[in-house]
Design a protein around this motif. Sequence first.
Motif, PDB file in Angstrom:
ATOM      1  N   TRP A  85       0.837  -1.198   0.000  1.00  7.52           N
ATOM      2  CA  TRP A  85       0.000   0.000   0.000  1.00  7.52           C
ATOM      3  C   TRP A  85       0.872   1.247   0.000  1.00  7.52           C
ATOM      4  O   TRP A  85       1.859   1.332   0.736  1.00  7.52           O
ATOM      5  N   ILE A  86       0.506   2.212  -0.813  1.00  8.62           N
ATOM      6  CA  ILE A  86       1.225   3.484  -0.881  1.00  8.62           C
ATOM      7  C   ILE A  86       0.212   4.620  -0.779  1.00  8.62           C
ATOM      8  O   ILE A  86      -0.737   4.695  -1.573  1.00  8.62           O
ATOM      9  N   GLU A  87       0.390   5.483   0.208  1.00  7.57           N
ATOM     10  CA  GLU A  87      -0.416   6.703   0.286  1.00  7.57           C
ATOM     11  C   GLU A  87       0.291   7.752  -0.563  1.00  7.57           C
ATOM     12  O   GLU A  87       1.333   8.291  -0.173  1.00  7.57           O
ATOM     13  N   GLY A  88      -0.229   7.996  -1.756  1.00  6.27           N
ATOM     14  CA  GLY A  88       0.440   8.908  -2.663  1.00  6.27           C
ATOM     15  C   GLY A  88      -0.284   8.990  -3.989  1.00  6.27           C
ATOM     16  O   GLY A  88      -1.444   8.620  -4.099  1.00  6.27           O
ATOM     17  N   THR A  89       0.424   9.474  -4.997  1.00  7.07           N
ATOM     18  CA  THR A  89      -0.148   9.676  -6.318  1.00  7.07           C
ATOM     19  C   THR A  89       0.698   8.941  -7.359  1.00  7.07           C
ATOM     20  O   THR A  89       1.676   8.264  -7.031  1.00  7.07           O
ATOM     21  N   SER A  90       0.338   9.126  -8.612  1.00  6.72           N
ATOM     22  CA  SER A  90       1.085   8.470  -9.686  1.00  6.72           C
ATOM     23  C   SER A  90       2.542   8.925  -9.735  1.00  6.72           C
ATOM     24  O   SER A  90       3.400   8.208 -10.248  1.00  6.72           O
TER      25      SER A  90
END
Length: 251
Positions: A85-90
């Motif tokens: 899981w990554i909390e972020g954007t492209s």
Amino acid sequence: MRHAEFRHHRLVQVYDAECRWGPDDDFFQAVVDETPAARVLDLGCGTGRLTVALAAVGHRVTGVDPAGASVAAARARPGGERVTWIEGTSASLPTRAFDVAVLTSHVAQFFVDDAEWARTLADLARALVPGGRLVFDARDPADRRWELWNPEDSHRLVTLPDGGEVRAWTRVTGVRDGVVDFTHHYHFDDGERLVSSATLRFRTEEELRGSLTRAGFVVDRVYGGWRQEPLGLGDGEFVVVAHAATVAPVF
């Protein structure tokens, strides 16, 4: 609050209770399953309904979303430990790391500005291996789905896992040049009232195809619904299947 159904802890629960597995999930999973043990990116994964399901059948899945409350709910979902899981954007995506990328639940429409959409597609082209597949959905503007987003047609009663109930409805607040502004209203049975505002972009098929080509994708199919219906004869959708070109575009 903007996009509160993804950012507010109570509304994340409502979103998850409302958005159950459906024909769209069946479609996305079937396409991903065409690549055995694929390295899959779910961009805008939300609470991870499809993300976790893909990991459960043997794919190596990364879920990315900018909304921390949604990512937290996704991590806590049974099977969530199988997903990165990554909390972020492209912009956070590694290069040449994925065989398939999916954007579900009309995530593509949240990129309202053309420059932002172009940057996102460029990031996806970079993150996919040559020939890697991109699959996403967007509503067909000819279907004019926003005309049903009014208190009468959109009113629903949502039952939460703890038995609580929430009355919810949607109201459109503006329509202009393919851009629709709206608010979701939520009344909880304990008296709390919350509002979430959002804006979606309705791009035509021509606009979608052009943006994909400029980003270095080749469009394979555009369906009108989740059962691969022709355009205009399905669910009022553009269901797009494309692949990253093996040679970078020349500008």
